[in-house]
Motif scaffolding. Structure first.
Motif, mmCIF file in Angstrom:
data_model
loop_
_atom_site.group_PDB
_atom_site.id
_atom_site.type_symbol
_atom_site.label_atom_id
_atom_site.label_comp_id
_atom_site.label_asym_id
_atom_site.label_seq_id
_atom_site.Cartn_x
_atom_site.Cartn_y
_atom_site.Cartn_z
ATOM 1 N N UNK A 154 45.204 -29.837 1.376
ATOM 2 C CA UNK A 154 44.297 -28.895 1.126
ATOM 3 C C UNK A 154 44.950 -27.681 0.765
ATOM 4 N N UNK A 183 45.581 -24.748 -7.440
ATOM 5 C CA UNK A 183 44.355 -23.910 -7.859
ATOM 6 C C UNK A 183 44.539 -22.467 -8.159
ATOM 7 N N UNK A 184 45.390 -21.795 -7.078
ATOM 8 C CA UNK A 184 45.394 -20.362 -7.115
ATOM 9 C C UNK A 184 46.058 -19.891 -8.810
ATOM 10 N N UNK A 213 43.194 -20.057 -11.240
ATOM 11 C CA UNK A 213 41.992 -19.157 -11.272
ATOM 12 C C UNK A 213 42.498 -17.931 -10.824
ATOM 13 N N UNK A 224 43.139 -14.045 -10.764
ATOM 14 C CA UNK A 224 42.983 -12.806 -11.737
ATOM 15 C C UNK A 224 43.087 -11.606 -10.818
ATOM 16 N N UNK A 280 36.714 -8.880 -14.022
ATOM 17 C CA UNK A 280 35.496 -8.804 -14.608
ATOM 18 C C UNK A 280 35.021 -7.363 -15.025
ATOM 19 N N UNK A 333 24.112 -4.899 -8.598
ATOM 20 C CA UNK A 333 23.208 -4.878 -9.603
ATOM 21 C C UNK A 333 23.166 -6.023 -10.628
ATOM 22 N N UNK A 339 38.877 -25.895 -1.589
ATOM 23 C CA UNK A 339 40.031 -25.296 -1.996
ATOM 24 C C UNK A 339 39.904 -23.709 -2.361
ATOM 25 N N UNK A 340 38.704 -23.707 -3.055
ATOM 26 C CA UNK A 340 38.510 -22.060 -3.472
ATOM 27 C C UNK A 340 38.429 -21.241 -2.177
ATOM 28 N N UNK A 381 41.816 -20.048 -0.833
ATOM 29 C CA UNK A 381 42.591 -18.861 -1.509
ATOM 30 C C UNK A 381 41.675 -17.672 -1.521
ATOM 31 N N UNK A 388 44.513 -9.597 -2.624
ATOM 32 C CA UNK A 388 43.309 -9.009 -3.544
ATOM 33 C C UNK A 388 43.260 -9.660 -4.579
ATOM 34 N N UNK A 389 42.206 -10.444 -4.962
ATOM 35 C CA UNK A 389 42.297 -10.987 -6.445
ATOM 36 C C UNK A 389 40.798 -11.364 -6.502
ATOM 37 N N UNK A 390 40.688 -11.708 -7.928
ATOM 38 C CA UNK A 390 39.439 -12.344 -8.393
ATOM 39 C C UNK A 390 39.783 -13.553 -8.453
ATOM 40 N N UNK A 391 39.021 -14.736 -8.006
ATOM 41 C CA UNK A 391 39.270 -16.077 -8.076
ATOM 42 C C UNK A 391 38.133 -16.730 -9.252
ATOM 43 N N UNK A 392 38.552 -17.082 -10.302
ATOM 44 C CA UNK A 392 37.725 -17.749 -11.384
ATOM 45 C C UNK A 392 36.802 -18.835 -10.799
ATOM 46 N N UNK A 393 35.679 -18.924 -11.110
ATOM 47 C CA UNK A 393 34.892 -20.076 -10.712
ATOM 48 C C UNK A 393 34.134 -20.269 -11.986
ATOM 49 N N UNK A 405 31.581 -19.541 -13.143
ATOM 50 C CA UNK A 405 30.795 -18.465 -13.766
ATOM 51 C C UNK A 405 31.805 -17.570 -14.868
ATOM 52 N N UNK A 406 32.831 -18.081 -14.680
ATOM 53 C CA UNK A 406 33.649 -17.600 -15.772
ATOM 54 C C UNK A 406 33.225 -18.014 -17.142
ATOM 55 N N UNK A 462 30.736 -15.514 -17.878
ATOM 56 C CA UNK A 462 30.990 -14.091 -18.060
ATOM 57 C C UNK A 462 32.232 -13.762 -18.635
ATOM 58 N N UNK A 463 33.037 -14.975 -18.974
ATOM 59 C CA UNK A 463 34.284 -14.584 -19.701
ATOM 60 C C UNK A 463 34.401 -15.476 -21.161
ATOM 61 N N UNK A 503 34.449 -13.972 -25.140
ATOM 62 C CA UNK A 503 35.494 -13.194 -25.292
ATOM 63 C C UNK A 503 36.582 -14.134 -25.641
#
Lengths: 94, 154, 565, 493
Positions: free
Chosen positions: A73, A81-82, A85, A87, A92, C140, C253-254, C257, C479-484, C486-487, C490-491, C494
């Motif tokens: 895992x 995965x990292x 995904x 960013x 956003x 919001x 898995x998400x 990380x 510190x990061x944004x992990x795509x899911x 919703x990407x 949301x993305x 573009x």
């Protein structure tokens, strides 16, 4: 409303590290865990297991499954995965 | 304003009673032949309007003041509608005047007379209200003066 | 006996809340769930409260084993939630929390699809205020995305129910199945709320943005309502087993990380839902009992975990793992409660998760779904890994962040203590929970073989964590944004354009300009004609209005006359 | 005894009250009379409803002259449904009128305002209840003339222009209607609607009858503001006093719709005739255009009252859309929406009246942040707005529900999609107001406002409550409407 609640209290960082932060103690805990794990595997000999599916009755099955599963895992998450995904934090926002 | 035209003033004074009597004739003839409250009301109003055109609006308002006109309009409607209600109260359908008299014809006759009177009042006063309204616009100063005289009267 | 829908007690009871102050409000808000609970307890099985609308009977109070167990747990959850949020002064949070829970409870007792739909939408609308109440721009935006998706779920439900009504002439909410198109639509509607894979991202998107207290309530109702609805309408649907297995496995898995600890919890929430969905898909009595029991246990321990993270957020202003650590020194009680919650979600013996999750695993094994069983076992190990260890470890231990926040407010501690007591109580005396499950239970969770297996699994998972940490292989908290997924919305717009840049190269600017210009021109056109000074909004000259009259008259005349000839 | 005369009383009560107001010339006294008269009228229509449910169609001969010679008042389910809506909405509005008129007019003018209000009410009730075609025209003129005055009494100078335009268009419409009635009279020799219905089927394909139909169609379309004959409506609603806007939005166009149903379905012989003409297609197209064009315009409006005025045009489109199906479900949808929209739009305009009372502006920018200053007013607007969108639990949902059902019965799935899209546009413009009111910093003007007085809020909240109630219990909306629709289709009268 929320601003009032969010006062981070950063004052007074103690100079001396807590018990849990000292390296030798962490090692002690790790060793305790190793020992417990070993005992748990050995218990397999004592406790008769009524295996439902056959393969889950094998010696050390659950332990191995837990260990390998977890390592799998973490490694998949980290190396698989990292990179895909991850960013920057304000991805956003722009 | 035609204060100086003496012939007009005299003729008007002579005509006024005739017009009013004609109006009343039309009013009461309405039961039997052409006529009725609507036409009569217009004719009666015409008398006052003629008077006002010749002698000035203040003079006309001296005869029938603005506030009287304003009360007469709804009053006529009230008479008209109230007659119908009277029929209702006497146990017949709305606007059925039969119970007013000893027999149905007499009742209907009386009822129509009252209704026509109501129509007469409303139509005549409405015509006057329109005349006063526009007349007031045409001659602001006169209207103001008329208002003053009206106030002093009260 | 009073026969009144308990959900309405909460919804109507929320109305006077804005006018109450101080202790009166506290007592009132606590009395509502208690009253509803007493009422529910006294109700026998059957349909008790119907109103007629649309020429149909709307059953607002269908009491049976399944609805009763969800009713109980929802009332417990709102009771805990009210205690937990007593310190909050923002009135809209209290009101929307009560209405939200009332709507969820109302939905559980809805005996027909129409009233289910009404409550379904009400949960969406009332809950969004818990997110918006954070009053940050991110909240919001996330709240709006949440609302659109939730309302979309309602629209699907409506479409499905109308089709089913049309086909069968009945709006009763019984087993639905996926044989008809309407059934598939309703499954999709339930699936959105249950956070099926690829329909799930609203959960991870919105829950971490809600207020500390709001997330506690959000975690309890929306998804579990969907689980109830699935159990009612789709029990034994084979496809759900596979959907559930994917749901149980992929979010972890998400979670590994993810840096935002409330988002980690959102992922583990998703993963736990997977277990329940599997149970529903299997559809045997044991499996459905397991799903219901797991939902029951899950609401409490997940609320407990969110409460502990909420307390951390309340005191420190962050729940990013990379910012936290060492909080056990100044927040010892919260630490203990968090660990109890972590032990429960990880299904340690003597904690609530153990006695419910094992039912689902046993059911899967009984029915011969060995592969799914394996996946669930892996997910069990994984959930321990990220929720059981990661949450308490990074928040309260790990490296000392130097933060020394005060202990959580008293009302939060009380709520957490009650939840902890329930977690342990259910774990130690499972028969109490088993007694209220929809079907008769002859399941024994505490066999020595079973306990040993679970303990081995968990300890070796912990061992793996230790080894990975000590060898430095464990992914650091960044510190990061992990795509899911919703990407995708949301993305992706573009991104498609960027793809054009790379592949079409020079054509890009042309295409881009074209697209942008077209869009711009469309809006301009719209504005030109419909804007305040547009031709359609303008005050027209009277003459041209009359022209329209003439045109229409001619048109009608022509049309009518054509028919004669 | 009174029960027998209810049909006459329905019209006579406001008719008598109107001149009384004018004679008294005192604002307060006139208001008391107006409230009493309107509530009595509402009670009478409730009484009529129960009589109709009990004994079927009621016929009342005016003056005792038997129809078809005399004027007949004929009450069936459809009338009584509309009577209920008109007098009910009026009954909620009239208590509300006190504060606003008091702030604006001196005592005499207040009395005149109530006189005009009562005359308009008389006219609308008369149009609805009468069974005589020429009587319809007379009452239509009474109500129209009174409403021109009511619009012209608006605070904005543009109210005069708006009233003037409405006068021109209204007169054109009335003229067309009277031409249509005249042609029918020439062909049949009767003015009684029931009689007309008996005689027309034999001659329905003659040219004068079809010409009459065309004149009636256009004339009535003008009255009910069907796209593209709606042009008088936005200004009239936007610049009139709030009471007028609320009253007209709730009643005048609804009576127009009643006329449409009465002529097309009763006089011309039921759904069969309607379907044999090109009317269904025409109405379908015009309704869809109305819904989308007007909604989009509403989206861009800066004046909130004008925005909701355009929204009225769109909502009328929903009603005519239901009519265009000429099925029982479709007509039910139309009637249900007639009632629901009357209630919610009247409520919205009343609450906007509360805003004007405090804020003295209708610009959306001035309304920024008003949600915190006038919480109850805005909460009411939000609830009614939700109903406008069609959110479940509100009456608007019931309307949309029936409309969707009607579209599906006809197998027009694309139309279902269009209805949903239209609801989304509605959501956007209501959302714009909500966003401004709740999520923006208060504007300069909004900083000093307080909540509106209870005397205005309570009547408005009666309508808010009705909107929610009718979203839950549809016995009195859909239940009645369904029976009415069935009788329309069978041309029973």
């Amino acid at each position: 409303m929320r601003e009032e609640q969010l006062k981070p209290d950063n004052a007074a960082v103690p100079a001396q590290k807590g018990w849990l932060e000292r390296k030798e103690n962490v090692t002690k805990i790790a060793w305790a865990l190793y020992v417990v794990c070993a005992i748990l595997v050995l218990l397999d000999f004592l406790i008769h297991r009524h295996a439902e599916m056959g393969f889950d009755g094998n010696f050390g099955f659950y332990g191995a499954y837990g260990f390998i599963g977890s390592v799998f895992l973490v490694l998949v998450a980290k190396y698989g995965l990292r990179p895909i995904v991850k960013r920057s934090e304000d991805y956003y926002d722009d | 304003m035609m204060r100086d035209t003496i012939i007009l003033r005299v003729v008007t004074k002579l005509l006024l009673p005739v017009i009013l009597i004609f109006a009343l004739y039309v009013q009461f003839h309405g039961d039997y032949g052409p006529g009725g409250g609507f036409q009569a009301g217009v004719a009666a109003a015409a008398a006052i309007i003629l008077y006002g055109m010749v002698f000035g609006i203040p003079a006309a308002q001296h005869v029938i003041s603005k506030s009287v006109v304003q009360i007469m309009i709804p009053l006529g409607v009230l008479i008209f509608a109230g007659t119908g209600v009277a029929g209702l109260l006497l146990g017949e359908n709305y606007l059925n005047y039969s119970p007013f008299g000893s027999h149905s014809e007499a009742g209907q006759h009386l009822g129509i007379l009252i209704v026509e009177a109501g129509v007469f009042i409303t139509v005549a006063s409405t015509m006057l209200a329109i005349f006063y309204g526009f007349g007031g616009l045409a001659d602001e100063a006169d209207a103001a003066a008329a208002e003053k005289s009206e106030e002093s009267e009260e | 006996m009073i026969e009144f829908p308990p959900g309405l007690i909460l919804i109507l009871g929320a109305l006077p809340v804005p006018f109450l102050r101080g202790p009166v409000r506290t007592i009132w808000m606590l009395a509502l769930p208690v009253a509803a609970f007493v009422l529910l307890y006294s109700l026998p099985e059957g349909n008790h409260f119907a109103i007629s609308a649309f020429g149909q009977q709307l059953e607002l109070l269908r009491v049976d084993g399944l609805s009763k167990v969800f009713g109980y747990i929802f009332l417990i959850a709102i009771f805990l939630g009210v205690i937990y949020s007593l310190h909050v002064r923002a009135i809209e949070e209290h009101v929307s929390g009560l209405v939200y829970s009332g709507a969820a409870i109302g939905a559980v007792f809805a005996g027909d699809l129409v009233s289910l739909f009404v409550y379904w939408e009400l949960t969406a609308i009332s809950s969004v205020f818990l997110i918006l109440a954070s009053r940050t721009p991110e909240a919001l935006a996330a709240g709006m995305r949440y609302l659109i998706i939730q309302v979309g779920s309602g629209v699907l439900l409506l479409a499905g129910l109308i089709m089913i009504w049309h086909e069968t002439g009945s709006i009763a909410f019984e087993h639905i199945g996926i044989e008809s198109v309407g059934g598939v639509l309703i499954l999709l509607a339930f699936g959105i709320k249950a956070a099926f894979p690829l329909l799930h991202n609203w959960l991870q998107d919105a829950y971490p943005q809600a207020t500390p207290t709001g997330t506690v309530l959000l975690s309890a109702f929306t998804t579990k309502l969907a689980i109830y609805a699935l159990a009612r309408g789709y029990a034994g649907t084979e496809e759900l087993i596979w959907i559930g297995a994917v749901m149980a496995a992929f979010p972890i898995f998400f979670a590994v990380i993810e840096n935002d600890l409330r988002r980690v919890l959102a992922y583990s929430l998703n993963n736990q839902l997977g277990f329940m969905v599997v149970g529903i898909g299997i559809g045997t009595e044991l499996a459905l009992n397991g799903a219901a029991a797991h939902a029951f246990a899950h609401i409490i321990y997940k609320a407990l975990l969110f409460m502990s993270m909420g307390a951390v957020l309340h005191r420190t202003g962050t729940v990013l793992a990379s910012e936290l650590g060492g909080l056990y020194k100044s927040m010892p009680f919260t630490t203990v409660f968090c660990i109890i919650g972590a032990a429960s979600i990880s299904a340690f013996p003597l904690f609530s998760g153990f006695i419910s999750k094992s039912m689902i695993l046993s059911a899967a094994a009984h029915e011969g779904h060995y592969f799914v069983w394996g996946v669930l076992l892996f997910a069990s190990a994984g959930v321990f890994h990220h929720s059981g260890i990661k949450i308490p470890f990074f928040a309260f231990f790990a490296h000392d962040s130097g933060k020394r926040p005060k202990e959580a407010p008293l009302n939060m501690l009380i709520a957490m203590a009650l939840a902890s007591a329930l977690c342990i109580g259910i774990g130690v005396w499972p028969s109490a929970l088993y007694a209220i499950l929809p079907f008769h239970v002859d399941y024994v969770p505490y066999t020595d073989s079973h306990v040993l297996s679970q303990v081995q699994l968990l300890f070796f998972s912990a061992l793996a964590f230790t080894v990975l940490m000590r060898t430095g292989l464990y992914p650091p908290e960044l510190r990061s944004t992990n795509l899911d997924s919703d990407w995708l919305y949301r993305r992706v717009g573009r991104s498609i354009l960027q793809y054009c840049v790379q592949t079409v190269g020079s054509m890009h600017s042309g295409i881009y300009d074209l697209v942008v210009r077209r869009c711009k021109r469309f809006v301009e056109q719209l504005y030109r004609h419909h804007g305040p000074h547009g031709i359609i909004a303008r005050t027209w000259p009277t003459g041209s209005m009359v022209l329209w009259v003439a045109i229409l008259l001619v048109t009608y005349l022509a049309l009518y006359f054509i028919d004669i000839f | 005894m009174i029960a027998a005369h209810l049909p006459a009383l329905q019209v006579v009560i406001p008719l008598i009250a109107a001149p009384l107001c004018a004679i008294l010339r005192r604002g307060t006294a006139a208001w008391v009379i107006a409230v009493a008269a309107n509530w009595l009228a509402f009670a009478v229509s409730i009484g009529l409803l129960f009589r109709v449910l009990d004994e079927g169609v009621i016929s009342y001969a005016m003056g005792g002259w038997a129809p078809p010679i005399g004027i007949e008042y004929r009450v069936d389910l459809i009338n009584v449904f509309v009577l209920l809506v008109v007098s009910g909405v009026g009954a909620a509005i009239i208590p509300f009128a006190r504060k606003g008129t008091e702030a604006r007019f001196d005592s005499t003018n207040q009395a005149w305002f109530y006189t005009m209000y009562l005359l308009a009410l008389t006219g609308l009730l008369g149009v609805t209840i009468t069974g005589d075609a020429f009587n319809i025209f007379v009452f239509l003129e009474i109500s129209s003339l009174a409403s021109y005055v009511m619009i012209a009494m608006g605070r904005d100078k543009r109210a005069l222009t708006a009233a003037y335009q409405y006068l021109i268009m209204g007169t054109v419409g009335a003229t067309f209607i009277v031409i249509g009635i005249g042609l029918l009279w020439a062909m049949t020799g009767t003015l009684n609607l029931y009689d007309l219905a008996q005689r027309i089927p034999d001659i329905e394909n003659t040219r004068p009858v079809l010409a009459a139909l065309a004149f009636l169609t256009v004339g009535i379309s003008l009255k009910l503001a069907l796209f593209p004959l709606h042009l008088w409506l936005p200004n009239a609603y936007a610049y009139a006093p709030a009471v007028t806007s609320a009253f007209l939005a709730g009643t005048a166009t609804k009576v127009g719709i009643y006329l449409l149903l009465r002529f097309f379905f009763t006089v011309f012989g039921g759904g069969g005739f309607f379907l044999s003409t090109p009317l269904p297609e025409m109405f379908l197209v015009l309704s869809i255009v109305a819904i989308f064009a007007a909604s989009t315009v509403a989206l861009f409006q800066n004046n909130v009252k004008r925005m909701f005025a355009y929204s009225s045009v769109a909502q009328i489109g929903f009603i005519t859309l239901g009519i265009s199906y000429a099925t029982e479900t479709g007509l039910t949808a139309a009637l249900v929406h007639l009632m629901n929209h009357a209630i919610m739009k009247a409520g919205i305009f009343m609450l906007l009246g509360c805003v004007i009372y405090r804020l003295a502006s209708m610009r959306i920018d001035d309304m920024a942040g008003i949600g915190r200053k006038m919480p109850f007013t805005m909460a009411g607007i939000v609830i009614l707005g939700l109903s406008l969108i069609g959110a479940p639990g509100t009456s608007g949902f019931i309307s949309k529900f029936w409309l969707v059902l009607a579209a599906m019965e006809n197998g027009q799935w694309w139309l279902v999609a269009l209805i949903v899209i239209a609801s989304l546009i509605t959501m956007l413009y209501v959302g714009r107001l909500v966003e401004a009111a709740y999520f923006r910093e208060p504007s300069e003007k909004a900083k000093n406002v307080r909540e509106a007085p209870l005397a205005m809020l309570i009547p408005a909240y009666v309508l808010v409550a009705a909107t929610i109630y009718l979203g839950l219990d549809t016995t009195w909306s859909a239940g009645l409407a369904q029976d009415a629709a069935a009788s329309l289709l069978s041309a029973a009268y």
